[in-house]
Design a protein around this motif. Sequence first.
Motif, PDB file in Angstrom:
ATOM      1  N   ASP A   1      42.488  47.463  32.596  1.00  0.00           N
ATOM      2  CA  ASP A   1      41.236  47.559  31.851  1.00  0.00           C
ATOM      3  C   ASP A   1      41.043  49.003  31.371  1.00  0.00           C
ATOM      4  OD1 ASP A   1      38.716  47.300  30.826  1.00  0.00           O
ATOM      5  OD2 ASP A   1      37.794  46.551  32.662  1.00  0.00           O
TER       6      ASP A   1
ATOM      7  N   GLU B   1      33.328  52.791  27.178  1.00  0.00           N
ATOM      8  CA  GLU B   1      33.271  51.340  26.962  1.00  0.00           C
ATOM      9  C   GLU B   1      32.721  50.623  28.186  1.00  0.00           C
ATOM     10  OE1 GLU B   1      34.095  47.194  27.067  1.00  0.00           O
ATOM     11  OE2 GLU B   1      35.049  48.591  28.437  1.00  0.00           O
ATOM     12  N   ASP B   2      33.158  51.085  29.371  1.00  0.00           N
ATOM     13  CA  ASP B   2      33.049  50.240  30.561  1.00  0.00           C
ATOM     14  C   ASP B   2      31.955  50.655  31.536  1.00  0.00           C
ATOM     15  OD1 ASP B   2      33.985  47.885  31.500  1.00  0.00           O
ATOM     16  OD2 ASP B   2      35.977  48.605  32.047  1.00  0.00           O
TER      17      ASP B   2
ATOM     18  N   TRP C   1      40.210  42.054  37.408  1.00  0.00           N
ATOM     19  CA  TRP C   1      39.191  42.656  36.545  1.00  0.00           C
ATOM     20  C   TRP C   1      38.020  43.240  37.352  1.00  0.00           C
ATOM     21  CZ3 TRP C   1      34.095  40.841  34.911  1.00  0.00           C
ATOM     22  CH2 TRP C   1      33.576  41.532  33.799  1.00  0.00           C
ATOM     23  N   HIS C   2      37.738  44.499  37.154  1.00  0.00           N
ATOM     24  CA  HIS C   2      36.641  45.221  37.810  1.00  0.00           C
ATOM     25  C   HIS C   2      36.760  45.161  39.334  1.00  0.00           C
ATOM     26  CE1 HIS C   2      33.981  45.254  33.922  1.00  0.00           C
ATOM     27  NE2 HIS C   2      35.176  45.788  33.757  1.00  0.00           N
TER      28      HIS C   2
HETATM   29 ZN    ZN Z   1      36.036  46.619  32.072  1.00  0.00          ZN
END
Ligand code: ZN
Length: 329
Positions: free
Chosen positions: A146, A178-179, A299-300
Motif C-alpha cells: 500500500d 493519501e493514506d 491491507w492496513h
Molecule cells: Zn492504505
Amino acid sequence: MRYSNLFFVLFLGVSMMSLSMCKNKQSDQIGKSEAVTAPDYDADSAFYFVKLQTDFGPRVPNTAAHDSCADALTQVLLQYCDTVINQIYSAKAYNGTTLHGNNIVGVFNPEKEKRILLSAHWDSRHVADHDPVEANRKQPIDGANDGASGVGVLLELARQLAMHRPEVGVDIVLFDLEDYGPEEGYNAPEGEWWGLGSQYWANNPHVADYKANYGILLDMVGDPSARFRYEYSSYIYANDVQKLVWSAAYKLGFSSTFVTKQSNPIIDDHTYINTIAKIPMIDIIHQEDGTGTGFPATWHTLNDNISHIDKNMLATVGKTLLYVIYNEK
Ligand code: ZN
Ligand code: AHN
C-alpha cells in the motif's frame, strides 16, 4: 545506507545501459528485425526500488523517515527525468493535525503536447487499524504494498524511459498524504480525508494549466496473488483507458492478472484527478472479496511488509505500462 543505495542505483543504471547496448549490437549482427514494442523491464530493479522505501521504516507524514524517503525518491527521479519538482504544502487531517506534504513530480519530454500521467502514493499509513492483533492497531505500517509497490514500479519505469525515450510526454506524480484517513471506528467530521495530496495537486498542478490525455494510478500492485478488476469509478470516468491498459496486458499474456470484471468503486487519488483536475484516470488496484475489507488480507496491517511483495507482479504491471507508453505516438 542512503548513499550506498544511491550508488547501487547509479551502478544499476550504468550496467543496464551497457547491457542494452550490447543487445542492440548483437541483433544488428544477426541482422534479424525483432518486433520489439517495448524495452525490457527489470523485476529485480523494481523490487529494489520498493525496498529502498520500506528500509526507511513507515513513511508517516510529519516524521523523519518520511522526509528522508522524500529526499531519496527525489534523488532517484533526478537521475532519470528531465525535470523534478517537489510540491511542498500543508493539509489538515481528520483529527486536526497539520500534515506537511510533498508531492514529487518527475517529467519526461516537457515540450510534448500529448502526455500520460502516472501516479502512486508514497506515504504509508499511520495506523495498522485492520491488524488482526488488537495490540498492533495503533502502530504505523511499512506500506510495502500500500504505497511503496506502485512507486517502485514507476521508478523502474522511469529508469527505462531514460534509456529509451518515449515519443509522448510522461509525468510521474508521486502523491503524498493519501493514506492518513480516519482509523476504523473514529468519529471523523464530515470531509474528504483520504487523498489529501492528490486533492492538493488537482487544485494546484505542478505547472499552470496542466493537461494530460489520460492518467493511470497504481495502488497495491505487489501482492503475489494480485488481481486487477474494472474498478467502478475508473469505469465511469475512464473506461476507454481501462480498455487500452487491459488490452495491453492481454497482448503480453497477463489476462489472469488483469481481469475484465467490474468491482466496487474506490475513493483513491484518481477520484480527485477525475473530479477536480478533469483528467480521465484509472486506478489499477488490487481488490479482493472475502477478506472483509474489499482489499488484500495485509491491507492496513503490520503484515503489509516487504516479505509479501512479489517482484514478478511488479514486473507484470511495469511491462504493461511500458507497452502502453511505447505504443503512443
Ligand atoms: Zn492504505
Ligand atoms: C478508502 O478506504 C475510502 N479508500 C481506500 C484508499 C486507499 C487506502 N488505498 C490505499 N489505502
